[in-house]
Scaffold this motif. Structure first.
Motif, short mmCIF file in Angstrom:
data_model
loop_
_atom_site.label_atom_id
_atom_site.label_comp_id
_atom_site.label_asym_id
_atom_site.label_seq_id
_atom_site.Cartn_x
_atom_site.Cartn_y
_atom_site.Cartn_z
N ILE A 61 0.84 -1.21 0.00
CA ILE A 61 0.00 0.00 0.00
C ILE A 61 0.87 1.25 0.00
O ILE A 61 0.58 2.23 -0.70
CB ILE A 61 -0.95 -0.01 1.20
CG1 ILE A 61 -2.07 -1.03 0.97
CG2 ILE A 61 -1.56 1.37 1.45
CD1 ILE A 61 -2.99 -1.24 2.14
N GLY A 62 1.96 1.21 0.76
CA GLY A 62 2.87 2.35 0.79
C GLY A 62 3.49 2.63 -0.57
O GLY A 62 3.53 3.77 -1.03
N SER A 63 3.94 1.59 -1.24
CA SER A 63 4.59 1.74 -2.55
C SER A 63 3.60 2.20 -3.62
O SER A 63 3.88 3.13 -4.39
CB SER A 63 5.21 0.41 -2.97
OG SER A 63 6.23 0.04 -2.08
N ILE A 64 2.44 1.54 -3.68
CA ILE A 64 1.44 1.90 -4.70
C ILE A 64 0.97 3.33 -4.52
O ILE A 64 0.88 4.09 -5.50
CB ILE A 64 0.24 0.92 -4.65
CG1 ILE A 64 0.68 -0.47 -5.12
CG2 ILE A 64 -0.91 1.43 -5.53
CD1 ILE A 64 -0.38 -1.54 -4.95
N ARG A 113 13.94 -1.54 0.42
CA ARG A 113 13.99 -0.69 1.62
C ARG A 113 12.63 -0.63 2.31
O ARG A 113 12.52 -0.76 3.52
CB ARG A 113 14.42 0.73 1.24
CG ARG A 113 15.87 0.92 0.89
CD ARG A 113 16.10 2.39 0.55
NE ARG A 113 17.46 2.67 0.16
CZ ARG A 113 17.90 3.87 -0.17
NH1 ARG A 113 17.05 4.91 -0.17
NH2 ARG A 113 19.16 4.06 -0.51
N SER A 114 11.60 -0.42 1.49
CA SER A 114 10.25 -0.30 2.02
C SER A 114 9.82 -1.58 2.73
O SER A 114 9.23 -1.54 3.81
CB SER A 114 9.28 0.03 0.87
OG SER A 114 7.95 0.06 1.32
N PHE A 115 10.11 -2.72 2.12
CA PHE A 115 9.72 -4.00 2.70
C PHE A 115 10.46 -4.25 4.02
O PHE A 115 9.86 -4.68 5.01
CB PHE A 115 10.00 -5.14 1.72
CG PHE A 115 9.64 -6.50 2.26
CD1 PHE A 115 8.33 -6.93 2.24
CD2 PHE A 115 10.62 -7.33 2.80
CE1 PHE A 115 7.99 -8.17 2.76
CE2 PHE A 115 10.30 -8.57 3.31
CZ PHE A 115 8.97 -9.00 3.29
N ILE A 116 11.75 -3.99 4.03
CA ILE A 116 12.55 -4.21 5.25
C ILE A 116 12.06 -3.29 6.38
O ILE A 116 11.94 -3.71 7.54
CB ILE A 116 14.05 -3.99 4.98
CG1 ILE A 116 14.57 -5.09 4.04
CG2 ILE A 116 14.85 -3.98 6.27
CD1 ILE A 116 16.00 -4.87 3.57
N ALA A 117 11.76 -2.02 6.03
CA ALA A 117 11.27 -1.07 7.04
C ALA A 117 9.94 -1.56 7.62
O ALA A 117 9.73 -1.53 8.84
CB ALA A 117 11.09 0.31 6.41
N ALA A 118 9.03 -2.02 6.75
CA ALA A 118 7.73 -2.54 7.21
C ALA A 118 7.93 -3.76 8.10
O ALA A 118 7.25 -3.92 9.13
CB ALA A 118 6.86 -2.88 6.02
N LEU A 119 8.85 -4.63 7.72
CA LEU A 119 9.15 -5.85 8.48
C LEU A 119 9.63 -5.50 9.89
O LEU A 119 9.15 -6.06 10.89
CB LEU A 119 10.21 -6.66 7.74
CG LEU A 119 10.53 -8.05 8.27
CD1 LEU A 119 9.38 -8.99 8.03
CD2 LEU A 119 11.80 -8.58 7.61
N ILE A 216 -0.75 5.92 3.55
CA ILE A 216 -1.35 6.63 2.41
C ILE A 216 -1.35 8.13 2.65
O ILE A 216 -0.91 8.91 1.80
CB ILE A 216 -2.80 6.14 2.17
CG1 ILE A 216 -2.78 4.72 1.60
CG2 ILE A 216 -3.54 7.07 1.22
CD1 ILE A 216 -4.15 4.12 1.41
N ILE A 217 -1.83 8.55 3.81
CA ILE A 217 -1.90 9.99 4.11
C ILE A 217 -0.50 10.58 4.29
O ILE A 217 -0.23 11.70 3.86
CB ILE A 217 -2.77 10.26 5.35
CG1 ILE A 217 -4.17 9.65 5.17
CG2 ILE A 217 -2.88 11.75 5.62
CD1 ILE A 217 -4.87 10.07 3.90
N GLY A 218 0.40 9.80 4.90
CA GLY A 218 1.78 10.26 5.05
C GLY A 218 2.44 10.50 3.70
O GLY A 218 3.11 11.51 3.48
N ASN A 219 2.22 9.59 2.77
CA ASN A 219 2.74 9.77 1.41
C ASN A 219 2.11 10.99 0.74
O ASN A 219 2.78 11.74 0.02
CB ASN A 219 2.46 8.53 0.56
CG ASN A 219 3.45 7.41 0.84
OD1 ASN A 219 4.56 7.65 1.31
ND2 ASN A 219 3.06 6.18 0.55
#
Length: 285
Positions: A61-64, A113-119, A216-219
């Protein structure tokens, strides 16, 4: 005459505080609305989310949302002369620049990066099911944006000290910014900002629906804040001034800069989406 000056000064300070709180409240309300949508959707399709599924959902969701909203701002809004002129918030003009284009390598590295941060975030933070309680979720988002703004202010202020500037200089390669400059940073900066992002979650706990709404809102406000446009969340040239002056305005919005006296006074954008600035303009005539 003196009394009039004091009265005007106090009134201006009052509007400044309201102006900054308006931003926090708008973030919290919008996040709460999106959280409700995610909550209803997940319960409607009756999906049990395990840890890995939550990480994938949060990261995806963050990436999209990041790429979709960024492309929309740059290729739809900015390509429309009327919209670009109407929404432009830049006051201090700078020479336009050519921005880096996307590469497959850059996108892949960004996704890793995004995946590792979420993990890491979901593994370390305590999970708390707040369900569909509007007040609990609104309170969580309001506390989170204020606390995160403070954490971001401290780390961002440190990035501008001589000892840490090298970490942050990549982000400041473009005084004339583009939405995607929001993600243009070194690995070290990305890690440090992610830690700052984590701290409020460690304090308040998280619900996966809250995190999905928050990303979503942060992005949205991060991309908008780097676009030199005032669309929905960004009520001034606050961060635009930071990029053109390289000092002051270290927070997300001006509250903590006002508290710590590092504010580079922004030009407020009045309008329907920013009622406090419009009311101030009427009252302070």
């Amino acid at each position: 005459m003196v009394n009039k000056y004091i009265e005007d000064t106090m009134m201006k300070k009052f509007f400044d505080i309201c102006f900054e709180f308006e931003f926090y409240l708008k973030i919290a309300i919008t996040c709460t609305i999106f959280q409700q949508l995610f909550y209803w959707l997940l319960h409607y399709i009756n999906i049990e989310l395990n840890f890995i599924t939550q990480v994938l959902l949060y990261s995806l969701i963050g990436s999209i949302s990041f790429y979709t909203m960024g492309i929309f701002i740059e290729n739809v809004i900015k390509k429309n002369d009327t919209l670009r002129e109407k929404l432009n918030v830049r006051v201090k003009q700078v020479k336009k620049q050519t921005f880096h284009s996307f590469t497959a390598k850059g996108i892949i590295i960004g996704e890793i990066r995004s995946f590792i941060a979420a993990l890491i975030i979901l593994y370390l933070a305590p999970e708390v099911d707040r369900g569909y309680s509007l007040l609990l979720n609104l309170g969580w988002f309001l506390m989170r944006i204020v606390v995160f703004d403070f954490c971001f202010y401290v780390t961002h202020w440190l990035f501008h000290r001589k000892s840490f500037q090298k970490i942050h200089l990549k982000h400041h390669e473009f005084p004339d910014t583009s939405s995607f400059v929001a993600g243009h940073k070194t690995l070290a900066e990305y890690i440090i900002v992610t830690i700052a992002e984590c701290l409020p979650i460690f304090i308040f706990g998280y619900d996966i629906t809250q995190l999905c709404a928050w990303t979503i809102i942060g992005n949205a406000y991060n991309l908008e804040g780097h676009s030199s446009l005032s669309i929905f969340f960004i009520p001034s040239d606050f961060h635009d001034l930071h990029h053109t002056c390289f000092k002051g305005n270290y927070g997300i919005q001006g509250f903590w800069d006002r508290v710590f006296k590092t504010l580079n006074p922004p030009t407020k954008k009045p309008g329907i989406m920013f009622p406090v600035a419009s009311l101030e303009k009427i009252v302070m005539k």
